[in-house]
Design a protein around this motif. Structure first.
Motif, short mmCIF file in Angstrom:
data_model
loop_
_atom_site.label_atom_id
_atom_site.label_comp_id
_atom_site.label_asym_id
_atom_site.label_seq_id
_atom_site.Cartn_x
_atom_site.Cartn_y
_atom_site.Cartn_z
N PHE A 129 47.04 46.75 41.94
CA PHE A 129 47.03 47.05 43.53
C PHE A 129 47.67 48.08 43.87
N HIS A 130 47.10 49.14 44.45
CA HIS A 130 47.87 50.12 45.30
C HIS A 130 48.31 49.65 46.72
N ARG A 131 47.46 48.59 47.18
CA ARG A 131 48.19 47.61 48.30
C ARG A 131 47.65 46.32 48.04
N ALA A 140 42.56 48.51 45.21
CA ALA A 140 42.86 48.73 43.87
C ALA A 140 43.62 49.97 43.62
N ALA A 141 44.56 49.95 42.53
CA ALA A 141 45.33 51.22 42.08
C ALA A 141 44.19 52.07 41.71
N PRO A 142 44.85 53.70 41.81
CA PRO A 142 43.78 54.48 41.30
C PRO A 142 42.96 54.35 40.01
N ASP A 143 43.49 53.73 38.92
CA ASP A 143 42.82 53.67 37.76
C ASP A 143 42.11 52.00 37.45
N THR A 144 42.41 51.44 38.51
CA THR A 144 41.82 50.01 38.41
C THR A 144 40.35 49.93 38.91
N THR A 145 39.50 49.15 38.00
CA THR A 145 38.09 48.97 38.09
C THR A 145 38.08 47.44 38.41
N TYR A 146 36.81 47.08 38.76
CA TYR A 146 36.49 45.72 38.98
C TYR A 146 36.52 44.79 37.69
N MET A 181 48.35 31.76 52.35
CA MET A 181 47.39 31.86 51.57
C MET A 181 46.95 33.34 51.37
N ARG A 182 46.54 33.71 50.16
CA ARG A 182 46.30 35.12 49.89
C ARG A 182 45.47 35.19 48.59
N HIS A 183 44.44 36.27 48.68
CA HIS A 183 43.58 36.34 47.61
C HIS A 183 44.65 36.97 46.36
N PHE A 184 44.07 36.60 45.12
CA PHE A 184 45.01 37.06 44.07
C PHE A 184 46.33 36.64 43.82
N SER A 185 46.48 35.29 44.61
CA SER A 185 47.80 35.09 44.72
C SER A 185 48.33 34.38 43.32
N SER A 186 47.60 34.05 42.44
CA SER A 186 47.97 33.40 41.21
C SER A 186 48.33 34.74 40.14
N LEU A 187 48.26 36.05 40.27
CA LEU A 187 48.61 37.01 39.55
C LEU A 187 50.33 37.16 39.70
N SER A 188 50.85 37.40 38.80
CA SER A 188 52.25 37.57 38.67
C SER A 188 52.53 38.89 39.54
N GLU A 189 53.75 39.06 39.67
CA GLU A 189 54.36 40.22 40.53
C GLU A 189 53.84 41.45 39.74
N ALA A 190 54.13 41.59 38.31
CA ALA A 190 53.96 42.63 37.57
C ALA A 190 52.56 43.14 37.48
N GLU A 191 51.71 41.90 37.53
CA GLU A 191 50.19 42.40 37.33
C GLU A 191 49.61 42.88 38.61
N THR A 192 50.18 42.13 39.97
CA THR A 192 49.75 42.56 41.33
C THR A 192 50.19 44.21 41.24
N ALA A 193 51.30 44.57 41.00
CA ALA A 193 51.95 45.97 41.16
C ALA A 193 51.08 46.94 40.23
N ARG A 194 50.59 46.26 39.14
CA ARG A 194 49.85 47.30 38.16
C ARG A 194 48.46 47.35 38.90
N SER A 218 35.08 42.54 45.77
CA SER A 218 35.43 42.73 47.43
C SER A 218 36.58 43.50 47.50
N VAL A 219 37.46 43.76 46.55
CA VAL A 219 38.56 44.50 46.44
C VAL A 219 38.19 46.42 46.92
N ILE A 220 38.85 46.68 47.70
CA ILE A 220 38.60 48.18 47.93
C ILE A 220 39.03 48.95 47.01
N SER A 221 38.17 50.17 46.61
CA SER A 221 38.46 50.89 45.67
C SER A 221 39.58 51.93 46.36
N HIS A 222 40.48 52.41 45.58
CA HIS A 222 41.56 53.51 46.00
C HIS A 222 40.59 54.78 46.53
#
Length: 394
Positions: free
Chosen positions: A16-18, A379-385, A1-14, A326-330
């Motif tokens: 999340f930094h980690r 979160a990636a550097p430019d990603t917000t909640y 199990m994993r949070h945000f597992s419903s996102l596609s690989e492309a969405e996750t890469a866009r 709950s996601v940690i900002s960059h």
């Protein structure tokens, strides 16, 4: 199990930094407690609990409680018990054929006797559970220890039957009047601290029962206010964190947000439009305002500021908000790495050059932030909640 597992690989890469890491029921308990996120309560009387569990797991819920306590009428308890046992048996049967639901599942029981009875009836179907939620937890009358004794009996029987079986854990809810009222609060909380520390391996996280706290004063907060605006209740929460939430203490979950529909507003929204405008998501902001979810967003932010992590929820629409926030900002992630890598002390400008990092005073914050980063991702550097909300609510 994993949070945000419903996102596609492309969405996750866009976004999340980690990305969040994969979890299992045998993962480190501290990481699992951190990863609880929005814990969704479901009455044990629901006609198709198995369908509910699977549906919510597919929608991103990582922790769910089948409730046999306040959410059902006293007269419905026997039928609810049978319903819950039947659901556990069916979930176990499906999991053995490779169809396990990817979430942490709990049952909220009323008494130690009910816990023992439910365990006996469920048998090996307890394997699908992470543990039990214990209401009105306090040890002045010895009730807390009786619940723990019941848990120990169940775990001992499971270990005897199958050596190495994963133990079940509890999540106590702090909502007893003895803990709420000022004249008995410190003594009661100290007793709770003693019994929890003595049984630390049995405790996954601590939950706060704000509805019972408000009830003790004949109060109920509106959708325009947060629990922190109700001063007598926020004072209790502060004392809980003071005694149980220290760096060597327990993960404490935020109290329930009980509103899930639109209604008349009295106060102006404090949900800023700028982040939504920058993300070209003003329509999302309007949907949140229409559903009165801006109050929930503010309360989640105040939960985090006051040392609470995750939240009890009673509607699926609340889940994405809890997880996105709950996601940690960059920025916070780089601060945590900076601080944790300099345990010898000192102070220096933060990696973003906008604050001072003091290495010794911020060590506990950095450690907990890195655990949360593992659970919810960075979160990636430019990603917000707003970006995370938009992706997870569509």
């Amino acid at each position: 199990m994993r949070h945000f597992s419903s996102l596609s690989e492309a969405e996750t890469a866009r976004l999340f930094h980690r990305p969040p890491q994969d979890l299992g029921l045998d993962s480190d308990p501290g990481l699992l407690a951190t990863a609880l996120g929005a814990t969704l309560y479901c009455p044990g009387t629901r006609p198709d609990l198995v369908k509910d569990v699977r549906k919510q797991a597919a929608r991103g819920v990582l922790s769910m409680v089948l409730c046999l306590e306040d959410s059902i009428a006293d007269a419905d308890v026997p039928a609810a018990e049978t319903n819950v046992v039947g659901a556990l048996v069916q979930l176990e049967r499906e999991s053995r054929s490779g169809g396990a639901a990817d979430l942490m599942l709990f049952v909220r029981v009323r008494t130690p006797e009910q816990l023992l009875s439910l365990a006996e009836r469920a048998g090996t179907a307890l394997d699908v559970l992470t543990g039990f939620v214990i209401p009105k937890f306090e040890n002045t009358t010895g009730s807390a220890q009786r619940f723990l004794d019941a848990l120990h009996t169940v775990n001992a029987a499971r270990e005897a039957a199958v050596p190495g079986t994963r133990p079940l854990r509890i999540m106590p809810i702090l909502e007893s009047p003895l803990m709420i009222h000022a004249e008995t609060r410190t003594h009661t909380l100290t007793g709770i601290q003693d019994v929890l520390q003595a049984n630390r391996a049995d405790v996954l996280a601590v939950r706060i029962g704000a509805t019972d706290m408000s009830s003790a004063y004949g109060l109920r907060r509106s959708r325009d206010l947060t629990i922190y605006d109700v001063k007598v209740v926020s004072a209790v929460i502060g004392d809980i964190v003071n005694i149980l939430g220290r760096p060597d203490g327990f993960i404490i979950s935020g109290p329930v947000w009980e509103h899930y529909g639109s209604g008349e507003r009295v106060l102006r929204s404090m949900l800023r439009s700028t982040p939504f405008a920058e993300a070209d998501e003003l329509g999302l902001r309007q949907r949140l305002l229409t559903a009165n979810l801006d109050g929930l967003i503010r309360e989640i932010e105040l939960d985090l500021a006051n040392g609470l992590l995750g939240k009890t929820v009673i509607h699926p629409s609340h889940v994405p908000l809890v997880h996105a926030m709950s996601v940690i900002s960059h920025e916070a992630y780089l601060d945590a790495l900076h601080i944790s890598g300099a345990a010898g002390g000192g102070a220096a400008a933060s990696p973003y050059k906008n604050k001072m990092n003091e290495m010794k005073p911020h060590q506990a914050w950095a450690a907990s932030t890195l655990v949360r980063a593992a659970a919810f991702g960075v979160a990636a550097p430019d990603t917000t909640y707003v970006d995370l909300l938009e992706a997870s609510m569509n």
